[in-house]
Structure formats: C-alpha cells, structure tokens
Write a protein that holds these residues in place. Structure first.
Motif, PDB file in Angstrom:
ATOM      1  N   GLU A 170       0.834  -1.208   0.000  1.00 16.24           N
ATOM      2  CA  GLU A 170       0.000   0.000   0.000  1.00 16.24           C
ATOM      3  C   GLU A 170       0.866   1.255   0.000  1.00 16.24           C
ATOM      4  OE1 GLU A 170      -2.376  -0.563   3.462  1.00 16.24           O
ATOM      5  OE2 GLU A 170      -3.819  -1.897   2.473  1.00 16.24           O
ATOM      6  N   LEU A 171       1.960   1.236   0.756  1.00 12.49           N
ATOM      7  CA  LEU A 171       2.845   2.391   0.827  1.00 12.49           C
ATOM      8  C   LEU A 171       3.614   2.591  -0.478  1.00 12.49           C
ATOM      9  CD1 LEU A 171       4.131   1.862   4.468  1.00 12.49           C
ATOM     10  CD2 LEU A 171       2.547   3.635   3.671  1.00 12.49           C
ATOM     11  N   ILE A 172       3.982   1.491  -1.129  1.00 12.45           N
ATOM     12  CA  ILE A 172       4.638   1.590  -2.437  1.00 12.45           C
ATOM     13  C   ILE A 172       3.683   2.215  -3.452  1.00 12.45           C
ATOM     14  CG2 ILE A 172       5.550   0.265  -4.386  1.00 12.45           C
ATOM     15  CD1 ILE A 172       6.609  -1.765  -2.305  1.00 12.45           C
ATOM     16  N   ALA A 173       2.426   1.778  -3.425  1.00 10.32           N
ATOM     17  CA  ALA A 173       1.430   2.328  -4.349  1.00 10.32           C
ATOM     18  C   ALA A 173       1.233   3.826  -4.117  1.00 10.32           C
ATOM     19  CB  ALA A 173       0.107   1.585  -4.181  1.00 10.32           C
ATOM     20  N   GLN A 174       1.367   4.240  -2.863  1.00 13.93           N
ATOM     21  CA  GLN A 174       1.148   5.640  -2.514  1.00 13.93           C
ATOM     22  C   GLN A 174       2.359   6.521  -2.811  1.00 13.93           C
ATOM     23  OE1 GLN A 174      -0.133   6.211   1.532  1.00 13.93           O
ATOM     24  NE2 GLN A 174      -0.214   8.438   1.368  1.00 13.93           N
ATOM     25  N   TYR A 175       3.563   6.004  -2.513  1.00 16.12           N
ATOM     26  CA  TYR A 175       4.760   6.846  -2.580  1.00 16.12           C
ATOM     27  C   TYR A 175       5.733   6.476  -3.700  1.00 16.12           C
ATOM     28  CZ  TYR A 175       3.266   8.410   2.043  1.00 16.12           C
ATOM     29  OH  TYR A 175       2.542   8.941   3.085  1.00 16.12           O
ATOM     30  N   GLY A 176       5.464   5.385  -4.413  1.00 13.49           N
ATOM     31  CA  GLY A 176       6.394   4.981  -5.462  1.00 13.49           C
ATOM     32  C   GLY A 176       7.607   4.263  -4.885  1.00 13.49           C
ATOM     33  N   ILE A 177       8.624   4.096  -5.727  1.00 11.59           N
ATOM     34  CA  ILE A 177       9.808   3.368  -5.274  1.00 11.59           C
ATOM     35  C   ILE A 177      11.026   4.287  -5.235  1.00 11.59           C
ATOM     36  CG2 ILE A 177       8.945   1.157  -6.103  1.00 11.59           C
ATOM     37  CD1 ILE A 177      10.897   1.438  -8.457  1.00 11.59           C
ATOM     38  N   GLN A 178      12.019   3.857  -4.469  1.00  9.82           N
ATOM     39  CA  GLN A 178      13.269   4.578  -4.305  1.00  9.82           C
ATOM     40  C   GLN A 178      14.413   3.706  -4.832  1.00  9.82           C
ATOM     41  OE1 GLN A 178      13.306   7.649  -3.265  1.00  9.82           O
ATOM     42  NE2 GLN A 178      11.195   7.798  -2.517  1.00  9.82           N
ATOM     43  N   PRO A 179      15.618   4.266  -4.909  1.00  6.98           N
ATOM     44  CA  PRO A 179      16.750   3.486  -5.424  1.00  6.98           C
ATOM     45  C   PRO A 179      17.063   2.219  -4.632  1.00  6.98           C
ATOM     46  CG  PRO A 179      17.276   5.822  -5.437  1.00  6.98           C
ATOM     47  CD  PRO A 179      15.982   5.695  -4.724  1.00  6.98           C
ATOM     48  N   PHE A 180      16.620   2.158  -3.375  1.00 14.03           N
ATOM     49  CA  PHE A 180      16.930   0.979  -2.576  1.00 14.03           C
ATOM     50  C   PHE A 180      15.939  -0.164  -2.795  1.00 14.03           C
ATOM     51  CE2 PHE A 180      14.634   3.989   0.175  1.00 14.03           C
ATOM     52  CZ  PHE A 180      13.547   3.221   0.590  1.00 14.03           C
ATOM     53  N   TYR A 181      14.990   0.001  -3.709  1.00 13.62           N
ATOM     54  CA  TYR A 181      14.054  -1.082  -4.008  1.00 13.62           C
ATOM     55  C   TYR A 181      14.637  -2.044  -5.046  1.00 13.62           C
ATOM     56  CZ  TYR A 181      10.153   0.335  -1.171  1.00 13.62           C
ATOM     57  OH  TYR A 181       9.357   0.598  -0.091  1.00 13.62           O
ATOM     58  N   ARG A 182      14.212  -3.301  -4.947  1.00  9.95           N
ATOM     59  CA  ARG A 182      14.624  -4.338  -5.890  1.00  9.95           C
ATOM     60  C   ARG A 182      13.617  -4.350  -7.038  1.00  9.95           C
ATOM     61  NH1 ARG A 182      15.697  -9.215  -1.461  1.00  9.95           N
ATOM     62  NH2 ARG A 182      17.134  -8.031  -0.114  1.00  9.95           N
ATOM     63  N   ARG A 183      13.971  -3.717  -8.119  1.00 14.62           N
ATOM     64  CA  ARG A 183      13.029  -3.582  -9.229  1.00 14.62           C
ATOM     65  C   ARG A 183      12.627  -4.935  -9.818  1.00 14.62           C
ATOM     66  NH1 ARG A 183      15.411   1.134  -8.549  1.00 14.62           N
ATOM     67  NH2 ARG A 183      14.493   3.055  -9.388  1.00 14.62           N
ATOM     68  N   SER A 184      13.562  -5.881  -9.797  1.00 16.24           N
ATOM     69  CA  SER A 184      13.240  -7.205 -10.339  1.00 16.24           C
ATOM     70  C   SER A 184      12.145  -7.884  -9.520  1.00 16.24           C
ATOM     71  CB  SER A 184      14.496  -8.087 -10.364  1.00 16.24           C
ATOM     72  OG  SER A 184      15.096  -8.166  -9.073  1.00 16.24           O
ATOM     73  N   PHE A 185      12.125  -7.652  -8.208  1.00 16.87           N
ATOM     74  CA  PHE A 185      11.085  -8.235  -7.358  1.00 16.87           C
ATOM     75  C   PHE A 185       9.738  -7.557  -7.631  1.00 16.87           C
ATOM     76  CE2 PHE A 185      13.159 -10.539  -3.588  1.00 16.87           C
ATOM     77  CZ  PHE A 185      14.263 -10.911  -4.346  1.00 16.87           C
ATOM     78  N   LEU A 186       9.768  -6.228  -7.731  1.00 18.54           N
ATOM     79  CA  LEU A 186       8.526  -5.482  -7.930  1.00 18.54           C
ATOM     80  C   LEU A 186       7.951  -5.723  -9.325  1.00 18.54           C
ATOM     81  CD1 LEU A 186       9.601  -2.188  -6.180  1.00 18.54           C
ATOM     82  CD2 LEU A 186       7.846  -3.769  -5.387  1.00 18.54           C
ATOM     83  N   LYS A 187       8.835  -5.922 -10.289  1.00 23.70           N
ATOM     84  CA  LYS A 187       8.385  -6.190 -11.658  1.00 23.70           C
ATOM     85  C   LYS A 187       7.581  -7.488 -11.708  1.00 23.70           C
ATOM     86  CE  LYS A 187      10.319  -5.900 -16.334  1.00 23.70           C
ATOM     87  NZ  LYS A 187      11.577  -5.809 -17.109  1.00 23.70           N
ATOM     88  N   LYS A 188       8.042  -8.499 -10.978  1.00 22.52           N
ATOM     89  CA  LYS A 188       7.328  -9.773 -10.934  1.00 22.52           C
ATOM     90  C   LYS A 188       5.925  -9.602 -10.355  1.00 22.52           C
ATOM     91  CE  LYS A 188      11.343 -12.808 -10.455  1.00 22.52           C
ATOM     92  NZ  LYS A 188      12.069 -13.735  -9.536  1.00 22.52           N
ATOM     93  N   GLN A 189       5.793  -8.651  -9.422  1.00 19.39           N
ATOM     94  CA  GLN A 189       4.503  -8.420  -8.767  1.00 19.39           C
ATOM     95  C   GLN A 189       3.648  -7.408  -9.519  1.00 19.39           C
ATOM     96  OE1 GLN A 189       3.611 -10.225  -6.158  1.00 19.39           O
ATOM     97  NE2 GLN A 189       5.574 -11.259  -6.074  1.00 19.39           N
ATOM     98  N   GLY A 190       4.185  -6.861 -10.622  1.00 19.31           N
ATOM     99  CA  GLY A 190       3.433  -5.895 -11.399  1.00 19.31           C
ATOM    100  C   GLY A 190       3.434  -4.497 -10.816  1.00 19.31           C
ATOM    101  N   TYR A 191       4.388  -4.220  -9.908  1.00 13.97           N
ATOM    102  CA  TYR A 191       4.432  -2.906  -9.273  1.00 13.97           C
ATOM    103  C   TYR A 191       5.425  -1.973  -9.949  1.00 13.97           C
ATOM    104  CZ  TYR A 191       1.467  -4.189  -5.352  1.00 13.97           C
ATOM    105  OH  TYR A 191       0.398  -4.541  -4.574  1.00 13.97           O
ATOM    106  N   TRP A 192       6.141  -2.465 -10.937  1.00 14.40           N
ATOM    107  CA  TRP A 192       7.132  -1.600 -11.596  1.00 14.40           C
ATOM    108  C   TRP A 192       7.371  -2.110 -12.995  1.00 14.40           C
ATOM    109  CZ3 TRP A 192      12.119  -2.071 -13.635  1.00 14.40           C
ATOM    110  CH2 TRP A 192      12.793  -0.862 -13.869  1.00 14.40           C
ATOM    111  N   THR A 193       7.439  -1.195 -13.950  1.00 12.36           N
ATOM    112  CA  THR A 193       7.810  -1.543 -15.313  1.00 12.36           C
ATOM    113  C   THR A 193       8.906  -0.595 -15.756  1.00 12.36           C
ATOM    114  OG1 THR A 193       6.220  -0.030 -16.339  1.00 12.36           O
ATOM    115  CG2 THR A 193       5.434  -2.256 -15.815  1.00 12.36           C
ATOM    116  N   GLU A 194       9.551  -0.911 -16.859  1.00 14.21           N
ATOM    117  CA  GLU A 194      10.652  -0.079 -17.352  1.00 14.21           C
ATOM    118  C   GLU A 194      10.186   1.346 -17.672  1.00 14.21           C
ATOM    119  OE1 GLU A 194      13.677  -1.005 -17.351  1.00 14.21           O
ATOM    120  OE2 GLU A 194      13.447  -3.148 -17.008  1.00 14.21           O
ATOM    121  N   GLU A 195       8.883   1.505 -17.974  1.00  9.84           N
ATOM    122  CA  GLU A 195       8.391   2.823 -18.375  1.00  9.84           C
ATOM    123  C   GLU A 195       8.181   3.751 -17.197  1.00  9.84           C
ATOM    124  OE1 GLU A 195       7.017  -0.080 -19.521  1.00  9.84           O
ATOM    125  OE2 GLU A 195       8.136   0.081 -21.409  1.00  9.84           O
ATOM    126  N   LYS A 196       8.075   3.208 -15.978  1.00 14.64           N
ATOM    127  CA  LYS A 196       7.768   4.050 -14.816  1.00 14.64           C
ATOM    128  C   LYS A 196       8.934   4.949 -14.464  1.00 14.64           C
ATOM    129  CE  LYS A 196       4.153   1.399 -12.567  1.00 14.64           C
ATOM    130  NZ  LYS A 196       3.721   0.722 -11.345  1.00 14.64           N
TER     131      LYS A 196
END
Length: 214
Positions: free
Chosen positions: A188-214
């Motif tokens: 819920e907090l990721i959806a509200q505030y987005g991601i920071q450099p310390f996030y694992r984009r590969s993990f979030l991509k699998k969950q549909g929370y991040w794409t290359e276009e974001k």
C-alpha cells in the motif's frame, strides 16, 4: 514446564560443531538474511567461533527476540576468532538475480575472513561456487550448528540495523515495521509513494508494481 537456559539451548549446536571440528579442524559457518524483501540489501555473514569461549544462547536468529539477538551480536563479535559481514545491494540483486547475488555474497564473506578455514558450512541446500576450500550445505543449519547460528545472528542484526537507518531517512515507507518484506501495508505504501533506489526492481516487476516505463 521449566524454561531452558541459554547453555541448554546452545549445547546441542556446540556439540555438533565439536564433531565437525574434530574431523576437519578450523571451519566457518555462513548464513544470510534478507533474501525475501522487496527492498534493501541481502546481508551475508561468515563466522569462525572460538570453542574455548562459547556464546550461550546462540540459535536460529528467527527463534530469538530482537533484544536477545542484539545482545548476542555484540558477544559473538567479541568472542569469535574471525567474522565478516557483507551487504549485497539491490542493484546487484537486480543484475544477477537473488540466488546468484546471495551465493556471491557468501563467497565474498568467506574470502574476507582473517582466518582461512578448512571447511565452510552453509545454511540451506546449496553452496557458493569458487571457494578455495570444501563447503557443505546444512539444511536448517542455523538451528543445527552454533557457527551457522552465529552467522545468522550477525547477518540478521546487521540487516535490521541497516533497514532502521533507511526508515529514518524514508519514514513514509514504515520500514521499521516490516523491514522491507512484502506485507499488505508495504504494498500500500509503495502504491502511494512509489519506489526509491533501494528497491529491488526485479522483485517489484514480478509483482506488477514496476515496469521499465515508470
């Protein structure tokens, strides 16, 4: 039911290590913390315990309270013959995948020990490639070997402290509560505030929370 003392808890783990040491000489235990979270590093520790200076209370870090882990962390560092702690960041995890990043971190932790062991015991069912010595996996090793248990405590406390520092810098993510693990609140907090450099984009991509276009 009488509660076990710290020595009673750790004695079987030290007995296991004594048998390993009798057969192999000096050996190190290796474990990690933080393979599953959506953000932050995976932390790996290697530890060579001094059998003449036991640290009673050592066990699988997940079975210990935060207060107990913190106390044991300092005692392990004080009494161990050698130890090392390695952080593998989200950029490396995204580049290599979490398994490879963890295995490479384990190899680095062993290589950084001030004493070269004859054997490495690794928690889990696989060992890193490229070690200069024999390595053996030990399933549930952090509850079997005192040396692996000590490494699990070093890794867990080190990573938790890192995440607490991130929490102070980015309080909106409430990292102190979930330490980066995939909880409902965290999503819920990721959806509200987005991601920071310390996030694992590969993990979030699998969950549909991040794409290359974001």
């Amino acid at each position: 039911m009488k509660r076990k003392t710290d020595e009673e808890i750790s004695r079987p783990l030290y007995d296991y290590d004594a048998a390993v040491r009798a057969a192999n000489g000096c050996f190190a235990g290796v474990d990690e913390a933080g393979r599953g979270p959506l953000c932050g590093p995976v932390c790996v520790a290697a530890c060579i315990l001094d059998p003449t200076k036991p640290v009673w209370g050592i066990n699988d870090s997940k079975k210990l309270t935060e207060k107990k882990r913190e106390a044991l962390f300092d005692e392990i560092k004080e009494k161990a013959l050698a130890y090392s702690i390695v952080f593998v960041g989200p950029d490396i995890i995204d580049r290599d995948n979490i398994l490879k990043a963890t295995m490479n971190g384990m190899r680095e932790a062993v290589e950084k020990l001030e004493i070269t062991p004859n054997l490495v015991l690794v928690d889990g069912n696989r060992c890193p490639d490229g070690l200069a010595m024999t390595a053996q996996p030990v399933v549930k090793g952090d509850a079997t070997s005192a040396s692996i248990g000590a490494a699990s405590i070093l890794a867990k406390v080190s990573r938790d402290r890192y995440m607490m520092e991130l929490d102070r810098q980015y309080p909106q993510y409430q990292l102190a509560k979930h330490k980066g693990y995939p909880t409902k609140l965290h999503y819920e907090l990721i959806a509200q505030y987005g991601i920071q450099p310390f996030y694992r984009r590969s993990f979030l991509k699998k969950q549909g929370y991040w794409t290359e276009e974001k």
